[in-house]
Motif scaffolding. Structure first.
Motif, PDB file in Angstrom:
ATOM      1  N   GLY A   1      -5.149  19.524  41.225  1.00 23.99           N
ATOM      2  CA  GLY A   1      -5.471  20.535  41.303  1.00 23.99           C
ATOM      3  C   GLY A   1      -5.613  21.834  42.432  1.00 23.99           C
ATOM      4  N   ILE A   2      -6.771  21.266  42.976  1.00 22.17           N
ATOM      5  CA  ILE A   2      -7.380  21.465  43.828  1.00 22.17           C
ATOM      6  C   ILE A   2      -7.012  21.866  45.346  1.00 22.17           C
ATOM      7  CG2 ILE A   2      -9.931  21.952  45.420  1.00 22.17           C
ATOM      8  CD1 ILE A   2     -11.319  20.873  42.703  1.00 22.17           C
ATOM      9  N   PHE A   3      -6.188  20.891  45.594  1.00 24.13           N
ATOM     10  CA  PHE A   3      -5.429  19.927  46.492  1.00 24.13           C
ATOM     11  C   PHE A   3      -5.365  21.170  46.562  1.00 24.13           C
ATOM     12  CE2 PHE A   3      -2.845  17.453  49.199  1.00 24.13           C
ATOM     13  CZ  PHE A   3      -3.029  17.968  50.099  1.00 24.13           C
ATOM     14  N   VAL A   4      -3.801  21.166  45.803  1.00 22.13           N
ATOM     15  CA  VAL A   4      -2.043  21.737  45.594  1.00 22.13           C
ATOM     16  C   VAL A   4      -2.506  23.319  46.057  1.00 22.13           C
ATOM     17  CG1 VAL A   4      -0.830  20.788  43.977  1.00 22.13           C
ATOM     18  CG2 VAL A   4      -1.765  22.122  43.246  1.00 22.13           C
ATOM     19  N   GLY A   5      -4.034  23.616  44.523  1.00 19.87           N
ATOM     20  CA  GLY A   5      -4.357  24.901  45.320  1.00 19.87           C
ATOM     21  C   GLY A   5      -4.272  25.476  46.425  1.00 19.87           C
ATOM     22  N   CYS A   6      -5.300  24.649  47.692  1.00 17.91           N
ATOM     23  CA  CYS A   6      -5.808  24.990  48.609  1.00 17.91           C
ATOM     24  C   CYS A   6      -4.819  25.377  49.735  1.00 17.91           C
ATOM     25  CB  CYS A   6      -6.718  23.378  49.563  1.00 17.91           C
ATOM     26  SG  CYS A   6      -8.310  23.275  48.822  1.00 17.91           S
ATOM     27  N   LEU A   7      -3.627  24.017  48.995  1.00 17.82           N
ATOM     28  CA  LEU A   7      -1.999  23.965  50.274  1.00 17.82           C
ATOM     29  C   LEU A   7      -1.420  25.121  49.832  1.00 17.82           C
ATOM     30  CD1 LEU A   7      -0.890  20.583  49.742  1.00 17.82           C
ATOM     31  CD2 LEU A   7      -2.253  21.463  51.904  1.00 17.82           C
TER      32      LEU A   7
ATOM     33  N   PRO B   1     -11.123  18.245  46.900  1.00 17.55           N
ATOM     34  CA  PRO B   1     -10.624  17.372  45.491  1.00 17.55           C
ATOM     35  C   PRO B   1     -11.891  16.155  45.409  1.00 17.55           C
ATOM     36  CG  PRO B   1      -9.286  17.780  47.096  1.00 17.55           C
ATOM     37  CD  PRO B   1     -10.213  18.464  47.262  1.00 17.55           C
ATOM     38  N   ALA B   2     -12.364  15.384  47.109  1.00 17.49           N
ATOM     39  CA  ALA B   2     -12.717  14.696  47.329  1.00 17.49           C
ATOM     40  C   ALA B   2     -13.974  14.704  46.780  1.00 17.49           C
ATOM     41  CB  ALA B   2     -12.687  13.800  48.771  1.00 17.49           C
ATOM     42  N   ILE B   3     -14.875  15.297  46.857  1.00 22.78           N
ATOM     43  CA  ILE B   3     -16.841  15.740  45.918  1.00 22.78           C
ATOM     44  C   ILE B   3     -16.342  15.791  45.167  1.00 22.78           C
ATOM     45  CG2 ILE B   3     -18.731  17.197  46.090  1.00 22.78           C
ATOM     46  CD1 ILE B   3     -17.716  17.794  49.037  1.00 22.78           C
ATOM     47  N   VAL B   4     -15.507  16.432  44.629  1.00 20.32           N
ATOM     48  CA  VAL B   4     -15.178  16.750  43.118  1.00 20.32           C
ATOM     49  C   VAL B   4     -14.672  15.200  41.983  1.00 20.32           C
ATOM     50  CG1 VAL B   4     -13.863  17.313  40.898  1.00 20.32           C
ATOM     51  CG2 VAL B   4     -14.069  18.890  43.059  1.00 20.32           C
ATOM     52  N   ILE B   5     -13.942  14.743  42.566  1.00 22.54           N
ATOM     53  CA  ILE B   5     -13.428  13.282  42.003  1.00 22.54           C
ATOM     54  C   ILE B   5     -14.540  12.060  42.059  1.00 22.54           C
ATOM     55  CG2 ILE B   5     -11.982  11.243  42.318  1.00 22.54           C
ATOM     56  CD1 ILE B   5      -9.887  12.953  43.789  1.00 22.54           C
TER      57      ILE B   5
ATOM     58  N   VAL C   1      -6.872  25.237  36.505  1.00 26.00           N
ATOM     59  CA  VAL C   1      -8.581  25.084  36.827  1.00 26.00           C
ATOM     60  C   VAL C   1      -8.799  24.929  38.209  1.00 26.00           C
ATOM     61  CG1 VAL C   1     -10.991  25.625  36.442  1.00 26.00           C
ATOM     62  CG2 VAL C   1      -9.856  25.756  33.941  1.00 26.00           C
ATOM     63  N   GLY C   2      -8.219  24.168  38.415  1.00 27.82           N
ATOM     64  CA  GLY C   2      -8.455  23.319  40.177  1.00 27.82           C
ATOM     65  C   GLY C   2      -7.491  24.169  40.707  1.00 27.82           C
ATOM     66  N   ALA C   3      -6.641  24.261  40.485  1.00 32.52           N
ATOM     67  CA  ALA C   3      -6.246  25.772  41.664  1.00 32.52           C
ATOM     68  C   ALA C   3      -5.971  26.851  42.114  1.00 32.52           C
ATOM     69  CB  ALA C   3      -4.080  25.612  41.407  1.00 32.52           C
ATOM     70  N   LEU C   4      -6.654  27.276  40.880  1.00 31.86           N
ATOM     71  CA  LEU C   4      -6.919  28.909  41.128  1.00 31.86           C
ATOM     72  C   LEU C   4      -8.195  29.040  41.652  1.00 31.86           C
ATOM     73  CD1 LEU C   4      -7.079  30.055  37.624  1.00 31.86           C
ATOM     74  CD2 LEU C   4      -5.761  31.121  39.726  1.00 31.86           C
ATOM     75  N   VAL C   5      -9.462  27.581  41.888  1.00 30.91           N
ATOM     76  CA  VAL C   5     -10.600  27.341  42.869  1.00 30.91           C
ATOM     77  C   VAL C   5     -10.045  27.786  43.922  1.00 30.91           C
ATOM     78  CG1 VAL C   5     -12.547  25.951  43.183  1.00 30.91           C
ATOM     79  CG2 VAL C   5     -12.351  26.115  41.156  1.00 30.91           C
TER      80      VAL C   5
ATOM     81  N   TYR D   1      -8.319  12.814  34.572  1.00 34.91           N
ATOM     82  CA  TYR D   1      -8.776  14.419  34.546  1.00 34.91           C
ATOM     83  C   TYR D   1      -9.426  14.624  35.502  1.00 34.91           C
ATOM     84  CZ  TYR D   1      -7.166  15.126  28.931  1.00 34.91           C
ATOM     85  OH  TYR D   1      -6.430  15.512  28.237  1.00 34.91           O
ATOM     86  N   ILE D   2     -10.373  14.081  35.680  1.00 30.77           N
ATOM     87  CA  ILE D   2     -10.587  13.343  37.494  1.00 30.77           C
ATOM     88  C   ILE D   2      -9.869  14.320  38.067  1.00 30.77           C
ATOM     89  CG2 ILE D   2     -12.245  12.373  39.027  1.00 30.77           C
ATOM     90  CD1 ILE D   2     -13.960  14.321  37.070  1.00 30.77           C
ATOM     91  N   LEU D   3      -9.343  13.396  38.193  1.00 27.75           N
ATOM     92  CA  LEU D   3      -7.689  12.798  39.347  1.00 27.75           C
ATOM     93  C   LEU D   3      -6.750  14.331  39.418  1.00 27.75           C
ATOM     94  CD1 LEU D   3      -6.486   8.964  39.036  1.00 27.75           C
ATOM     95  CD2 LEU D   3      -7.842   9.999  41.328  1.00 27.75           C
ATOM     96  N   LEU D   4      -6.352  14.637  38.115  1.00 30.00           N
ATOM     97  CA  LEU D   4      -5.759  15.642  38.004  1.00 30.00           C
ATOM     98  C   LEU D   4      -6.694  17.358  38.457  1.00 30.00           C
ATOM     99  CD1 LEU D   4      -4.345  15.275  34.027  1.00 30.00           C
ATOM    100  CD2 LEU D   4      -3.045  15.546  36.194  1.00 30.00           C
ATOM    101  N   ALA D   5      -7.810  17.028  38.428  1.00 32.60           N
ATOM    102  CA  ALA D   5      -8.653  18.348  38.735  1.00 32.60           C
ATOM    103  C   ALA D   5      -8.611  18.449  40.112  1.00 32.60           C
ATOM    104  CB  ALA D   5     -10.182  17.526  38.131  1.00 32.60           C
TER     105      ALA D   5
END
Ligand SMILES: [Zn+2]
Length: 187
Positions: free
Chosen positions: A127-133, A104-108, A33-37, A120-124
């Motif tokens: 996920g967002i970070f690698v998605g952005c990359l 990712p920083a805001i979500v964490i 979900v994080g990567a898709l966002v 789970y928060i760190l994984l979220a």
């Protein structure tokens, strides 16, 4: 690159990250979900993008911010004006390594504030970070991104694939084929 190509990129990095970390089902879903966002988030700086059309309020805030930036910088010397406008414009700060850490920083921070499961928060966030990359990597194949913004406005370019052109379709099909191959192979 088009939104579908970015989504395929997000799925690819999400699957790779979950496989490398050997996450449980919950962790895998959160990374996906994080990567898709994350894979479509950088285009929030473009009011015509898919994510902007899905999040009209956010897109409106971004558009107003860009409009105010244009007005406020119109009195600055040419060099400073160009720098600040490139930060706020399309393929600006959200298309950089620093920008990829913002969401990712805001979500964490929110997760920690509400005392949610830290793992789970760190994984979220991851996920967002690698998605952005993945988004940055794909945009580097079609015109480039200012990877090291705000320190440099220079664009890092790998190739010049035309957005929506036949080369993107070819690239997209190859990416989809590799993903299907990996899923069938159980990777
Ligand atoms: Zn982009």
């Amino acid at each position: 690159m088009m939104a579908t190509t970015h989504r395929l990129g997000g799925i690819a990095v999400g699957a790779t990250t979950a496989a490398l970390l050997h996450t449980d089902v919950g962790g895998t879903v959160i990374i996906f979900v994080g990567a898709l966002v994350g894979c479509i988030f950088p285009d929030i700086d473009n009011r015509h993008s898919r994510i902007s059309r899905k999040m009209p309020i956010t897109a409106l805030v971004v558009s107003i911010g860009q409009y105010i930036t244009r007005i406020m910088t119109s009195f600055l010397p040419k060099k400073q004006k160009r720098y600040i406008r490139s930060l706020a414009g399309h393929r600006g700060i959200t298309h950089s390594l620093v920008g990829s850490m913002i969401l990712p920083a805001i979500v964490i921070l929110i997760g920690l504030l509400f005392k949610l499961n830290t793992g789970y928060i760190l994984l979220a966030g991851l996920g967002i970070f690698v998605g952005c990359l993945s988004h940055l990597a794909l945009d580097m194949l079609s015109g480039g991104v200012p990877l090291f913004m705000p320190f440099s406005t220079e664009r890092s370019v790998i190739a010049e694939i035309k957005t929506g052109g036949y080369m993107e379709w070819l690239f997209r099909l190859s990416l989809a084929a590799i993903l299907i191959f990996c899923i069938i192979g159980g990777i």
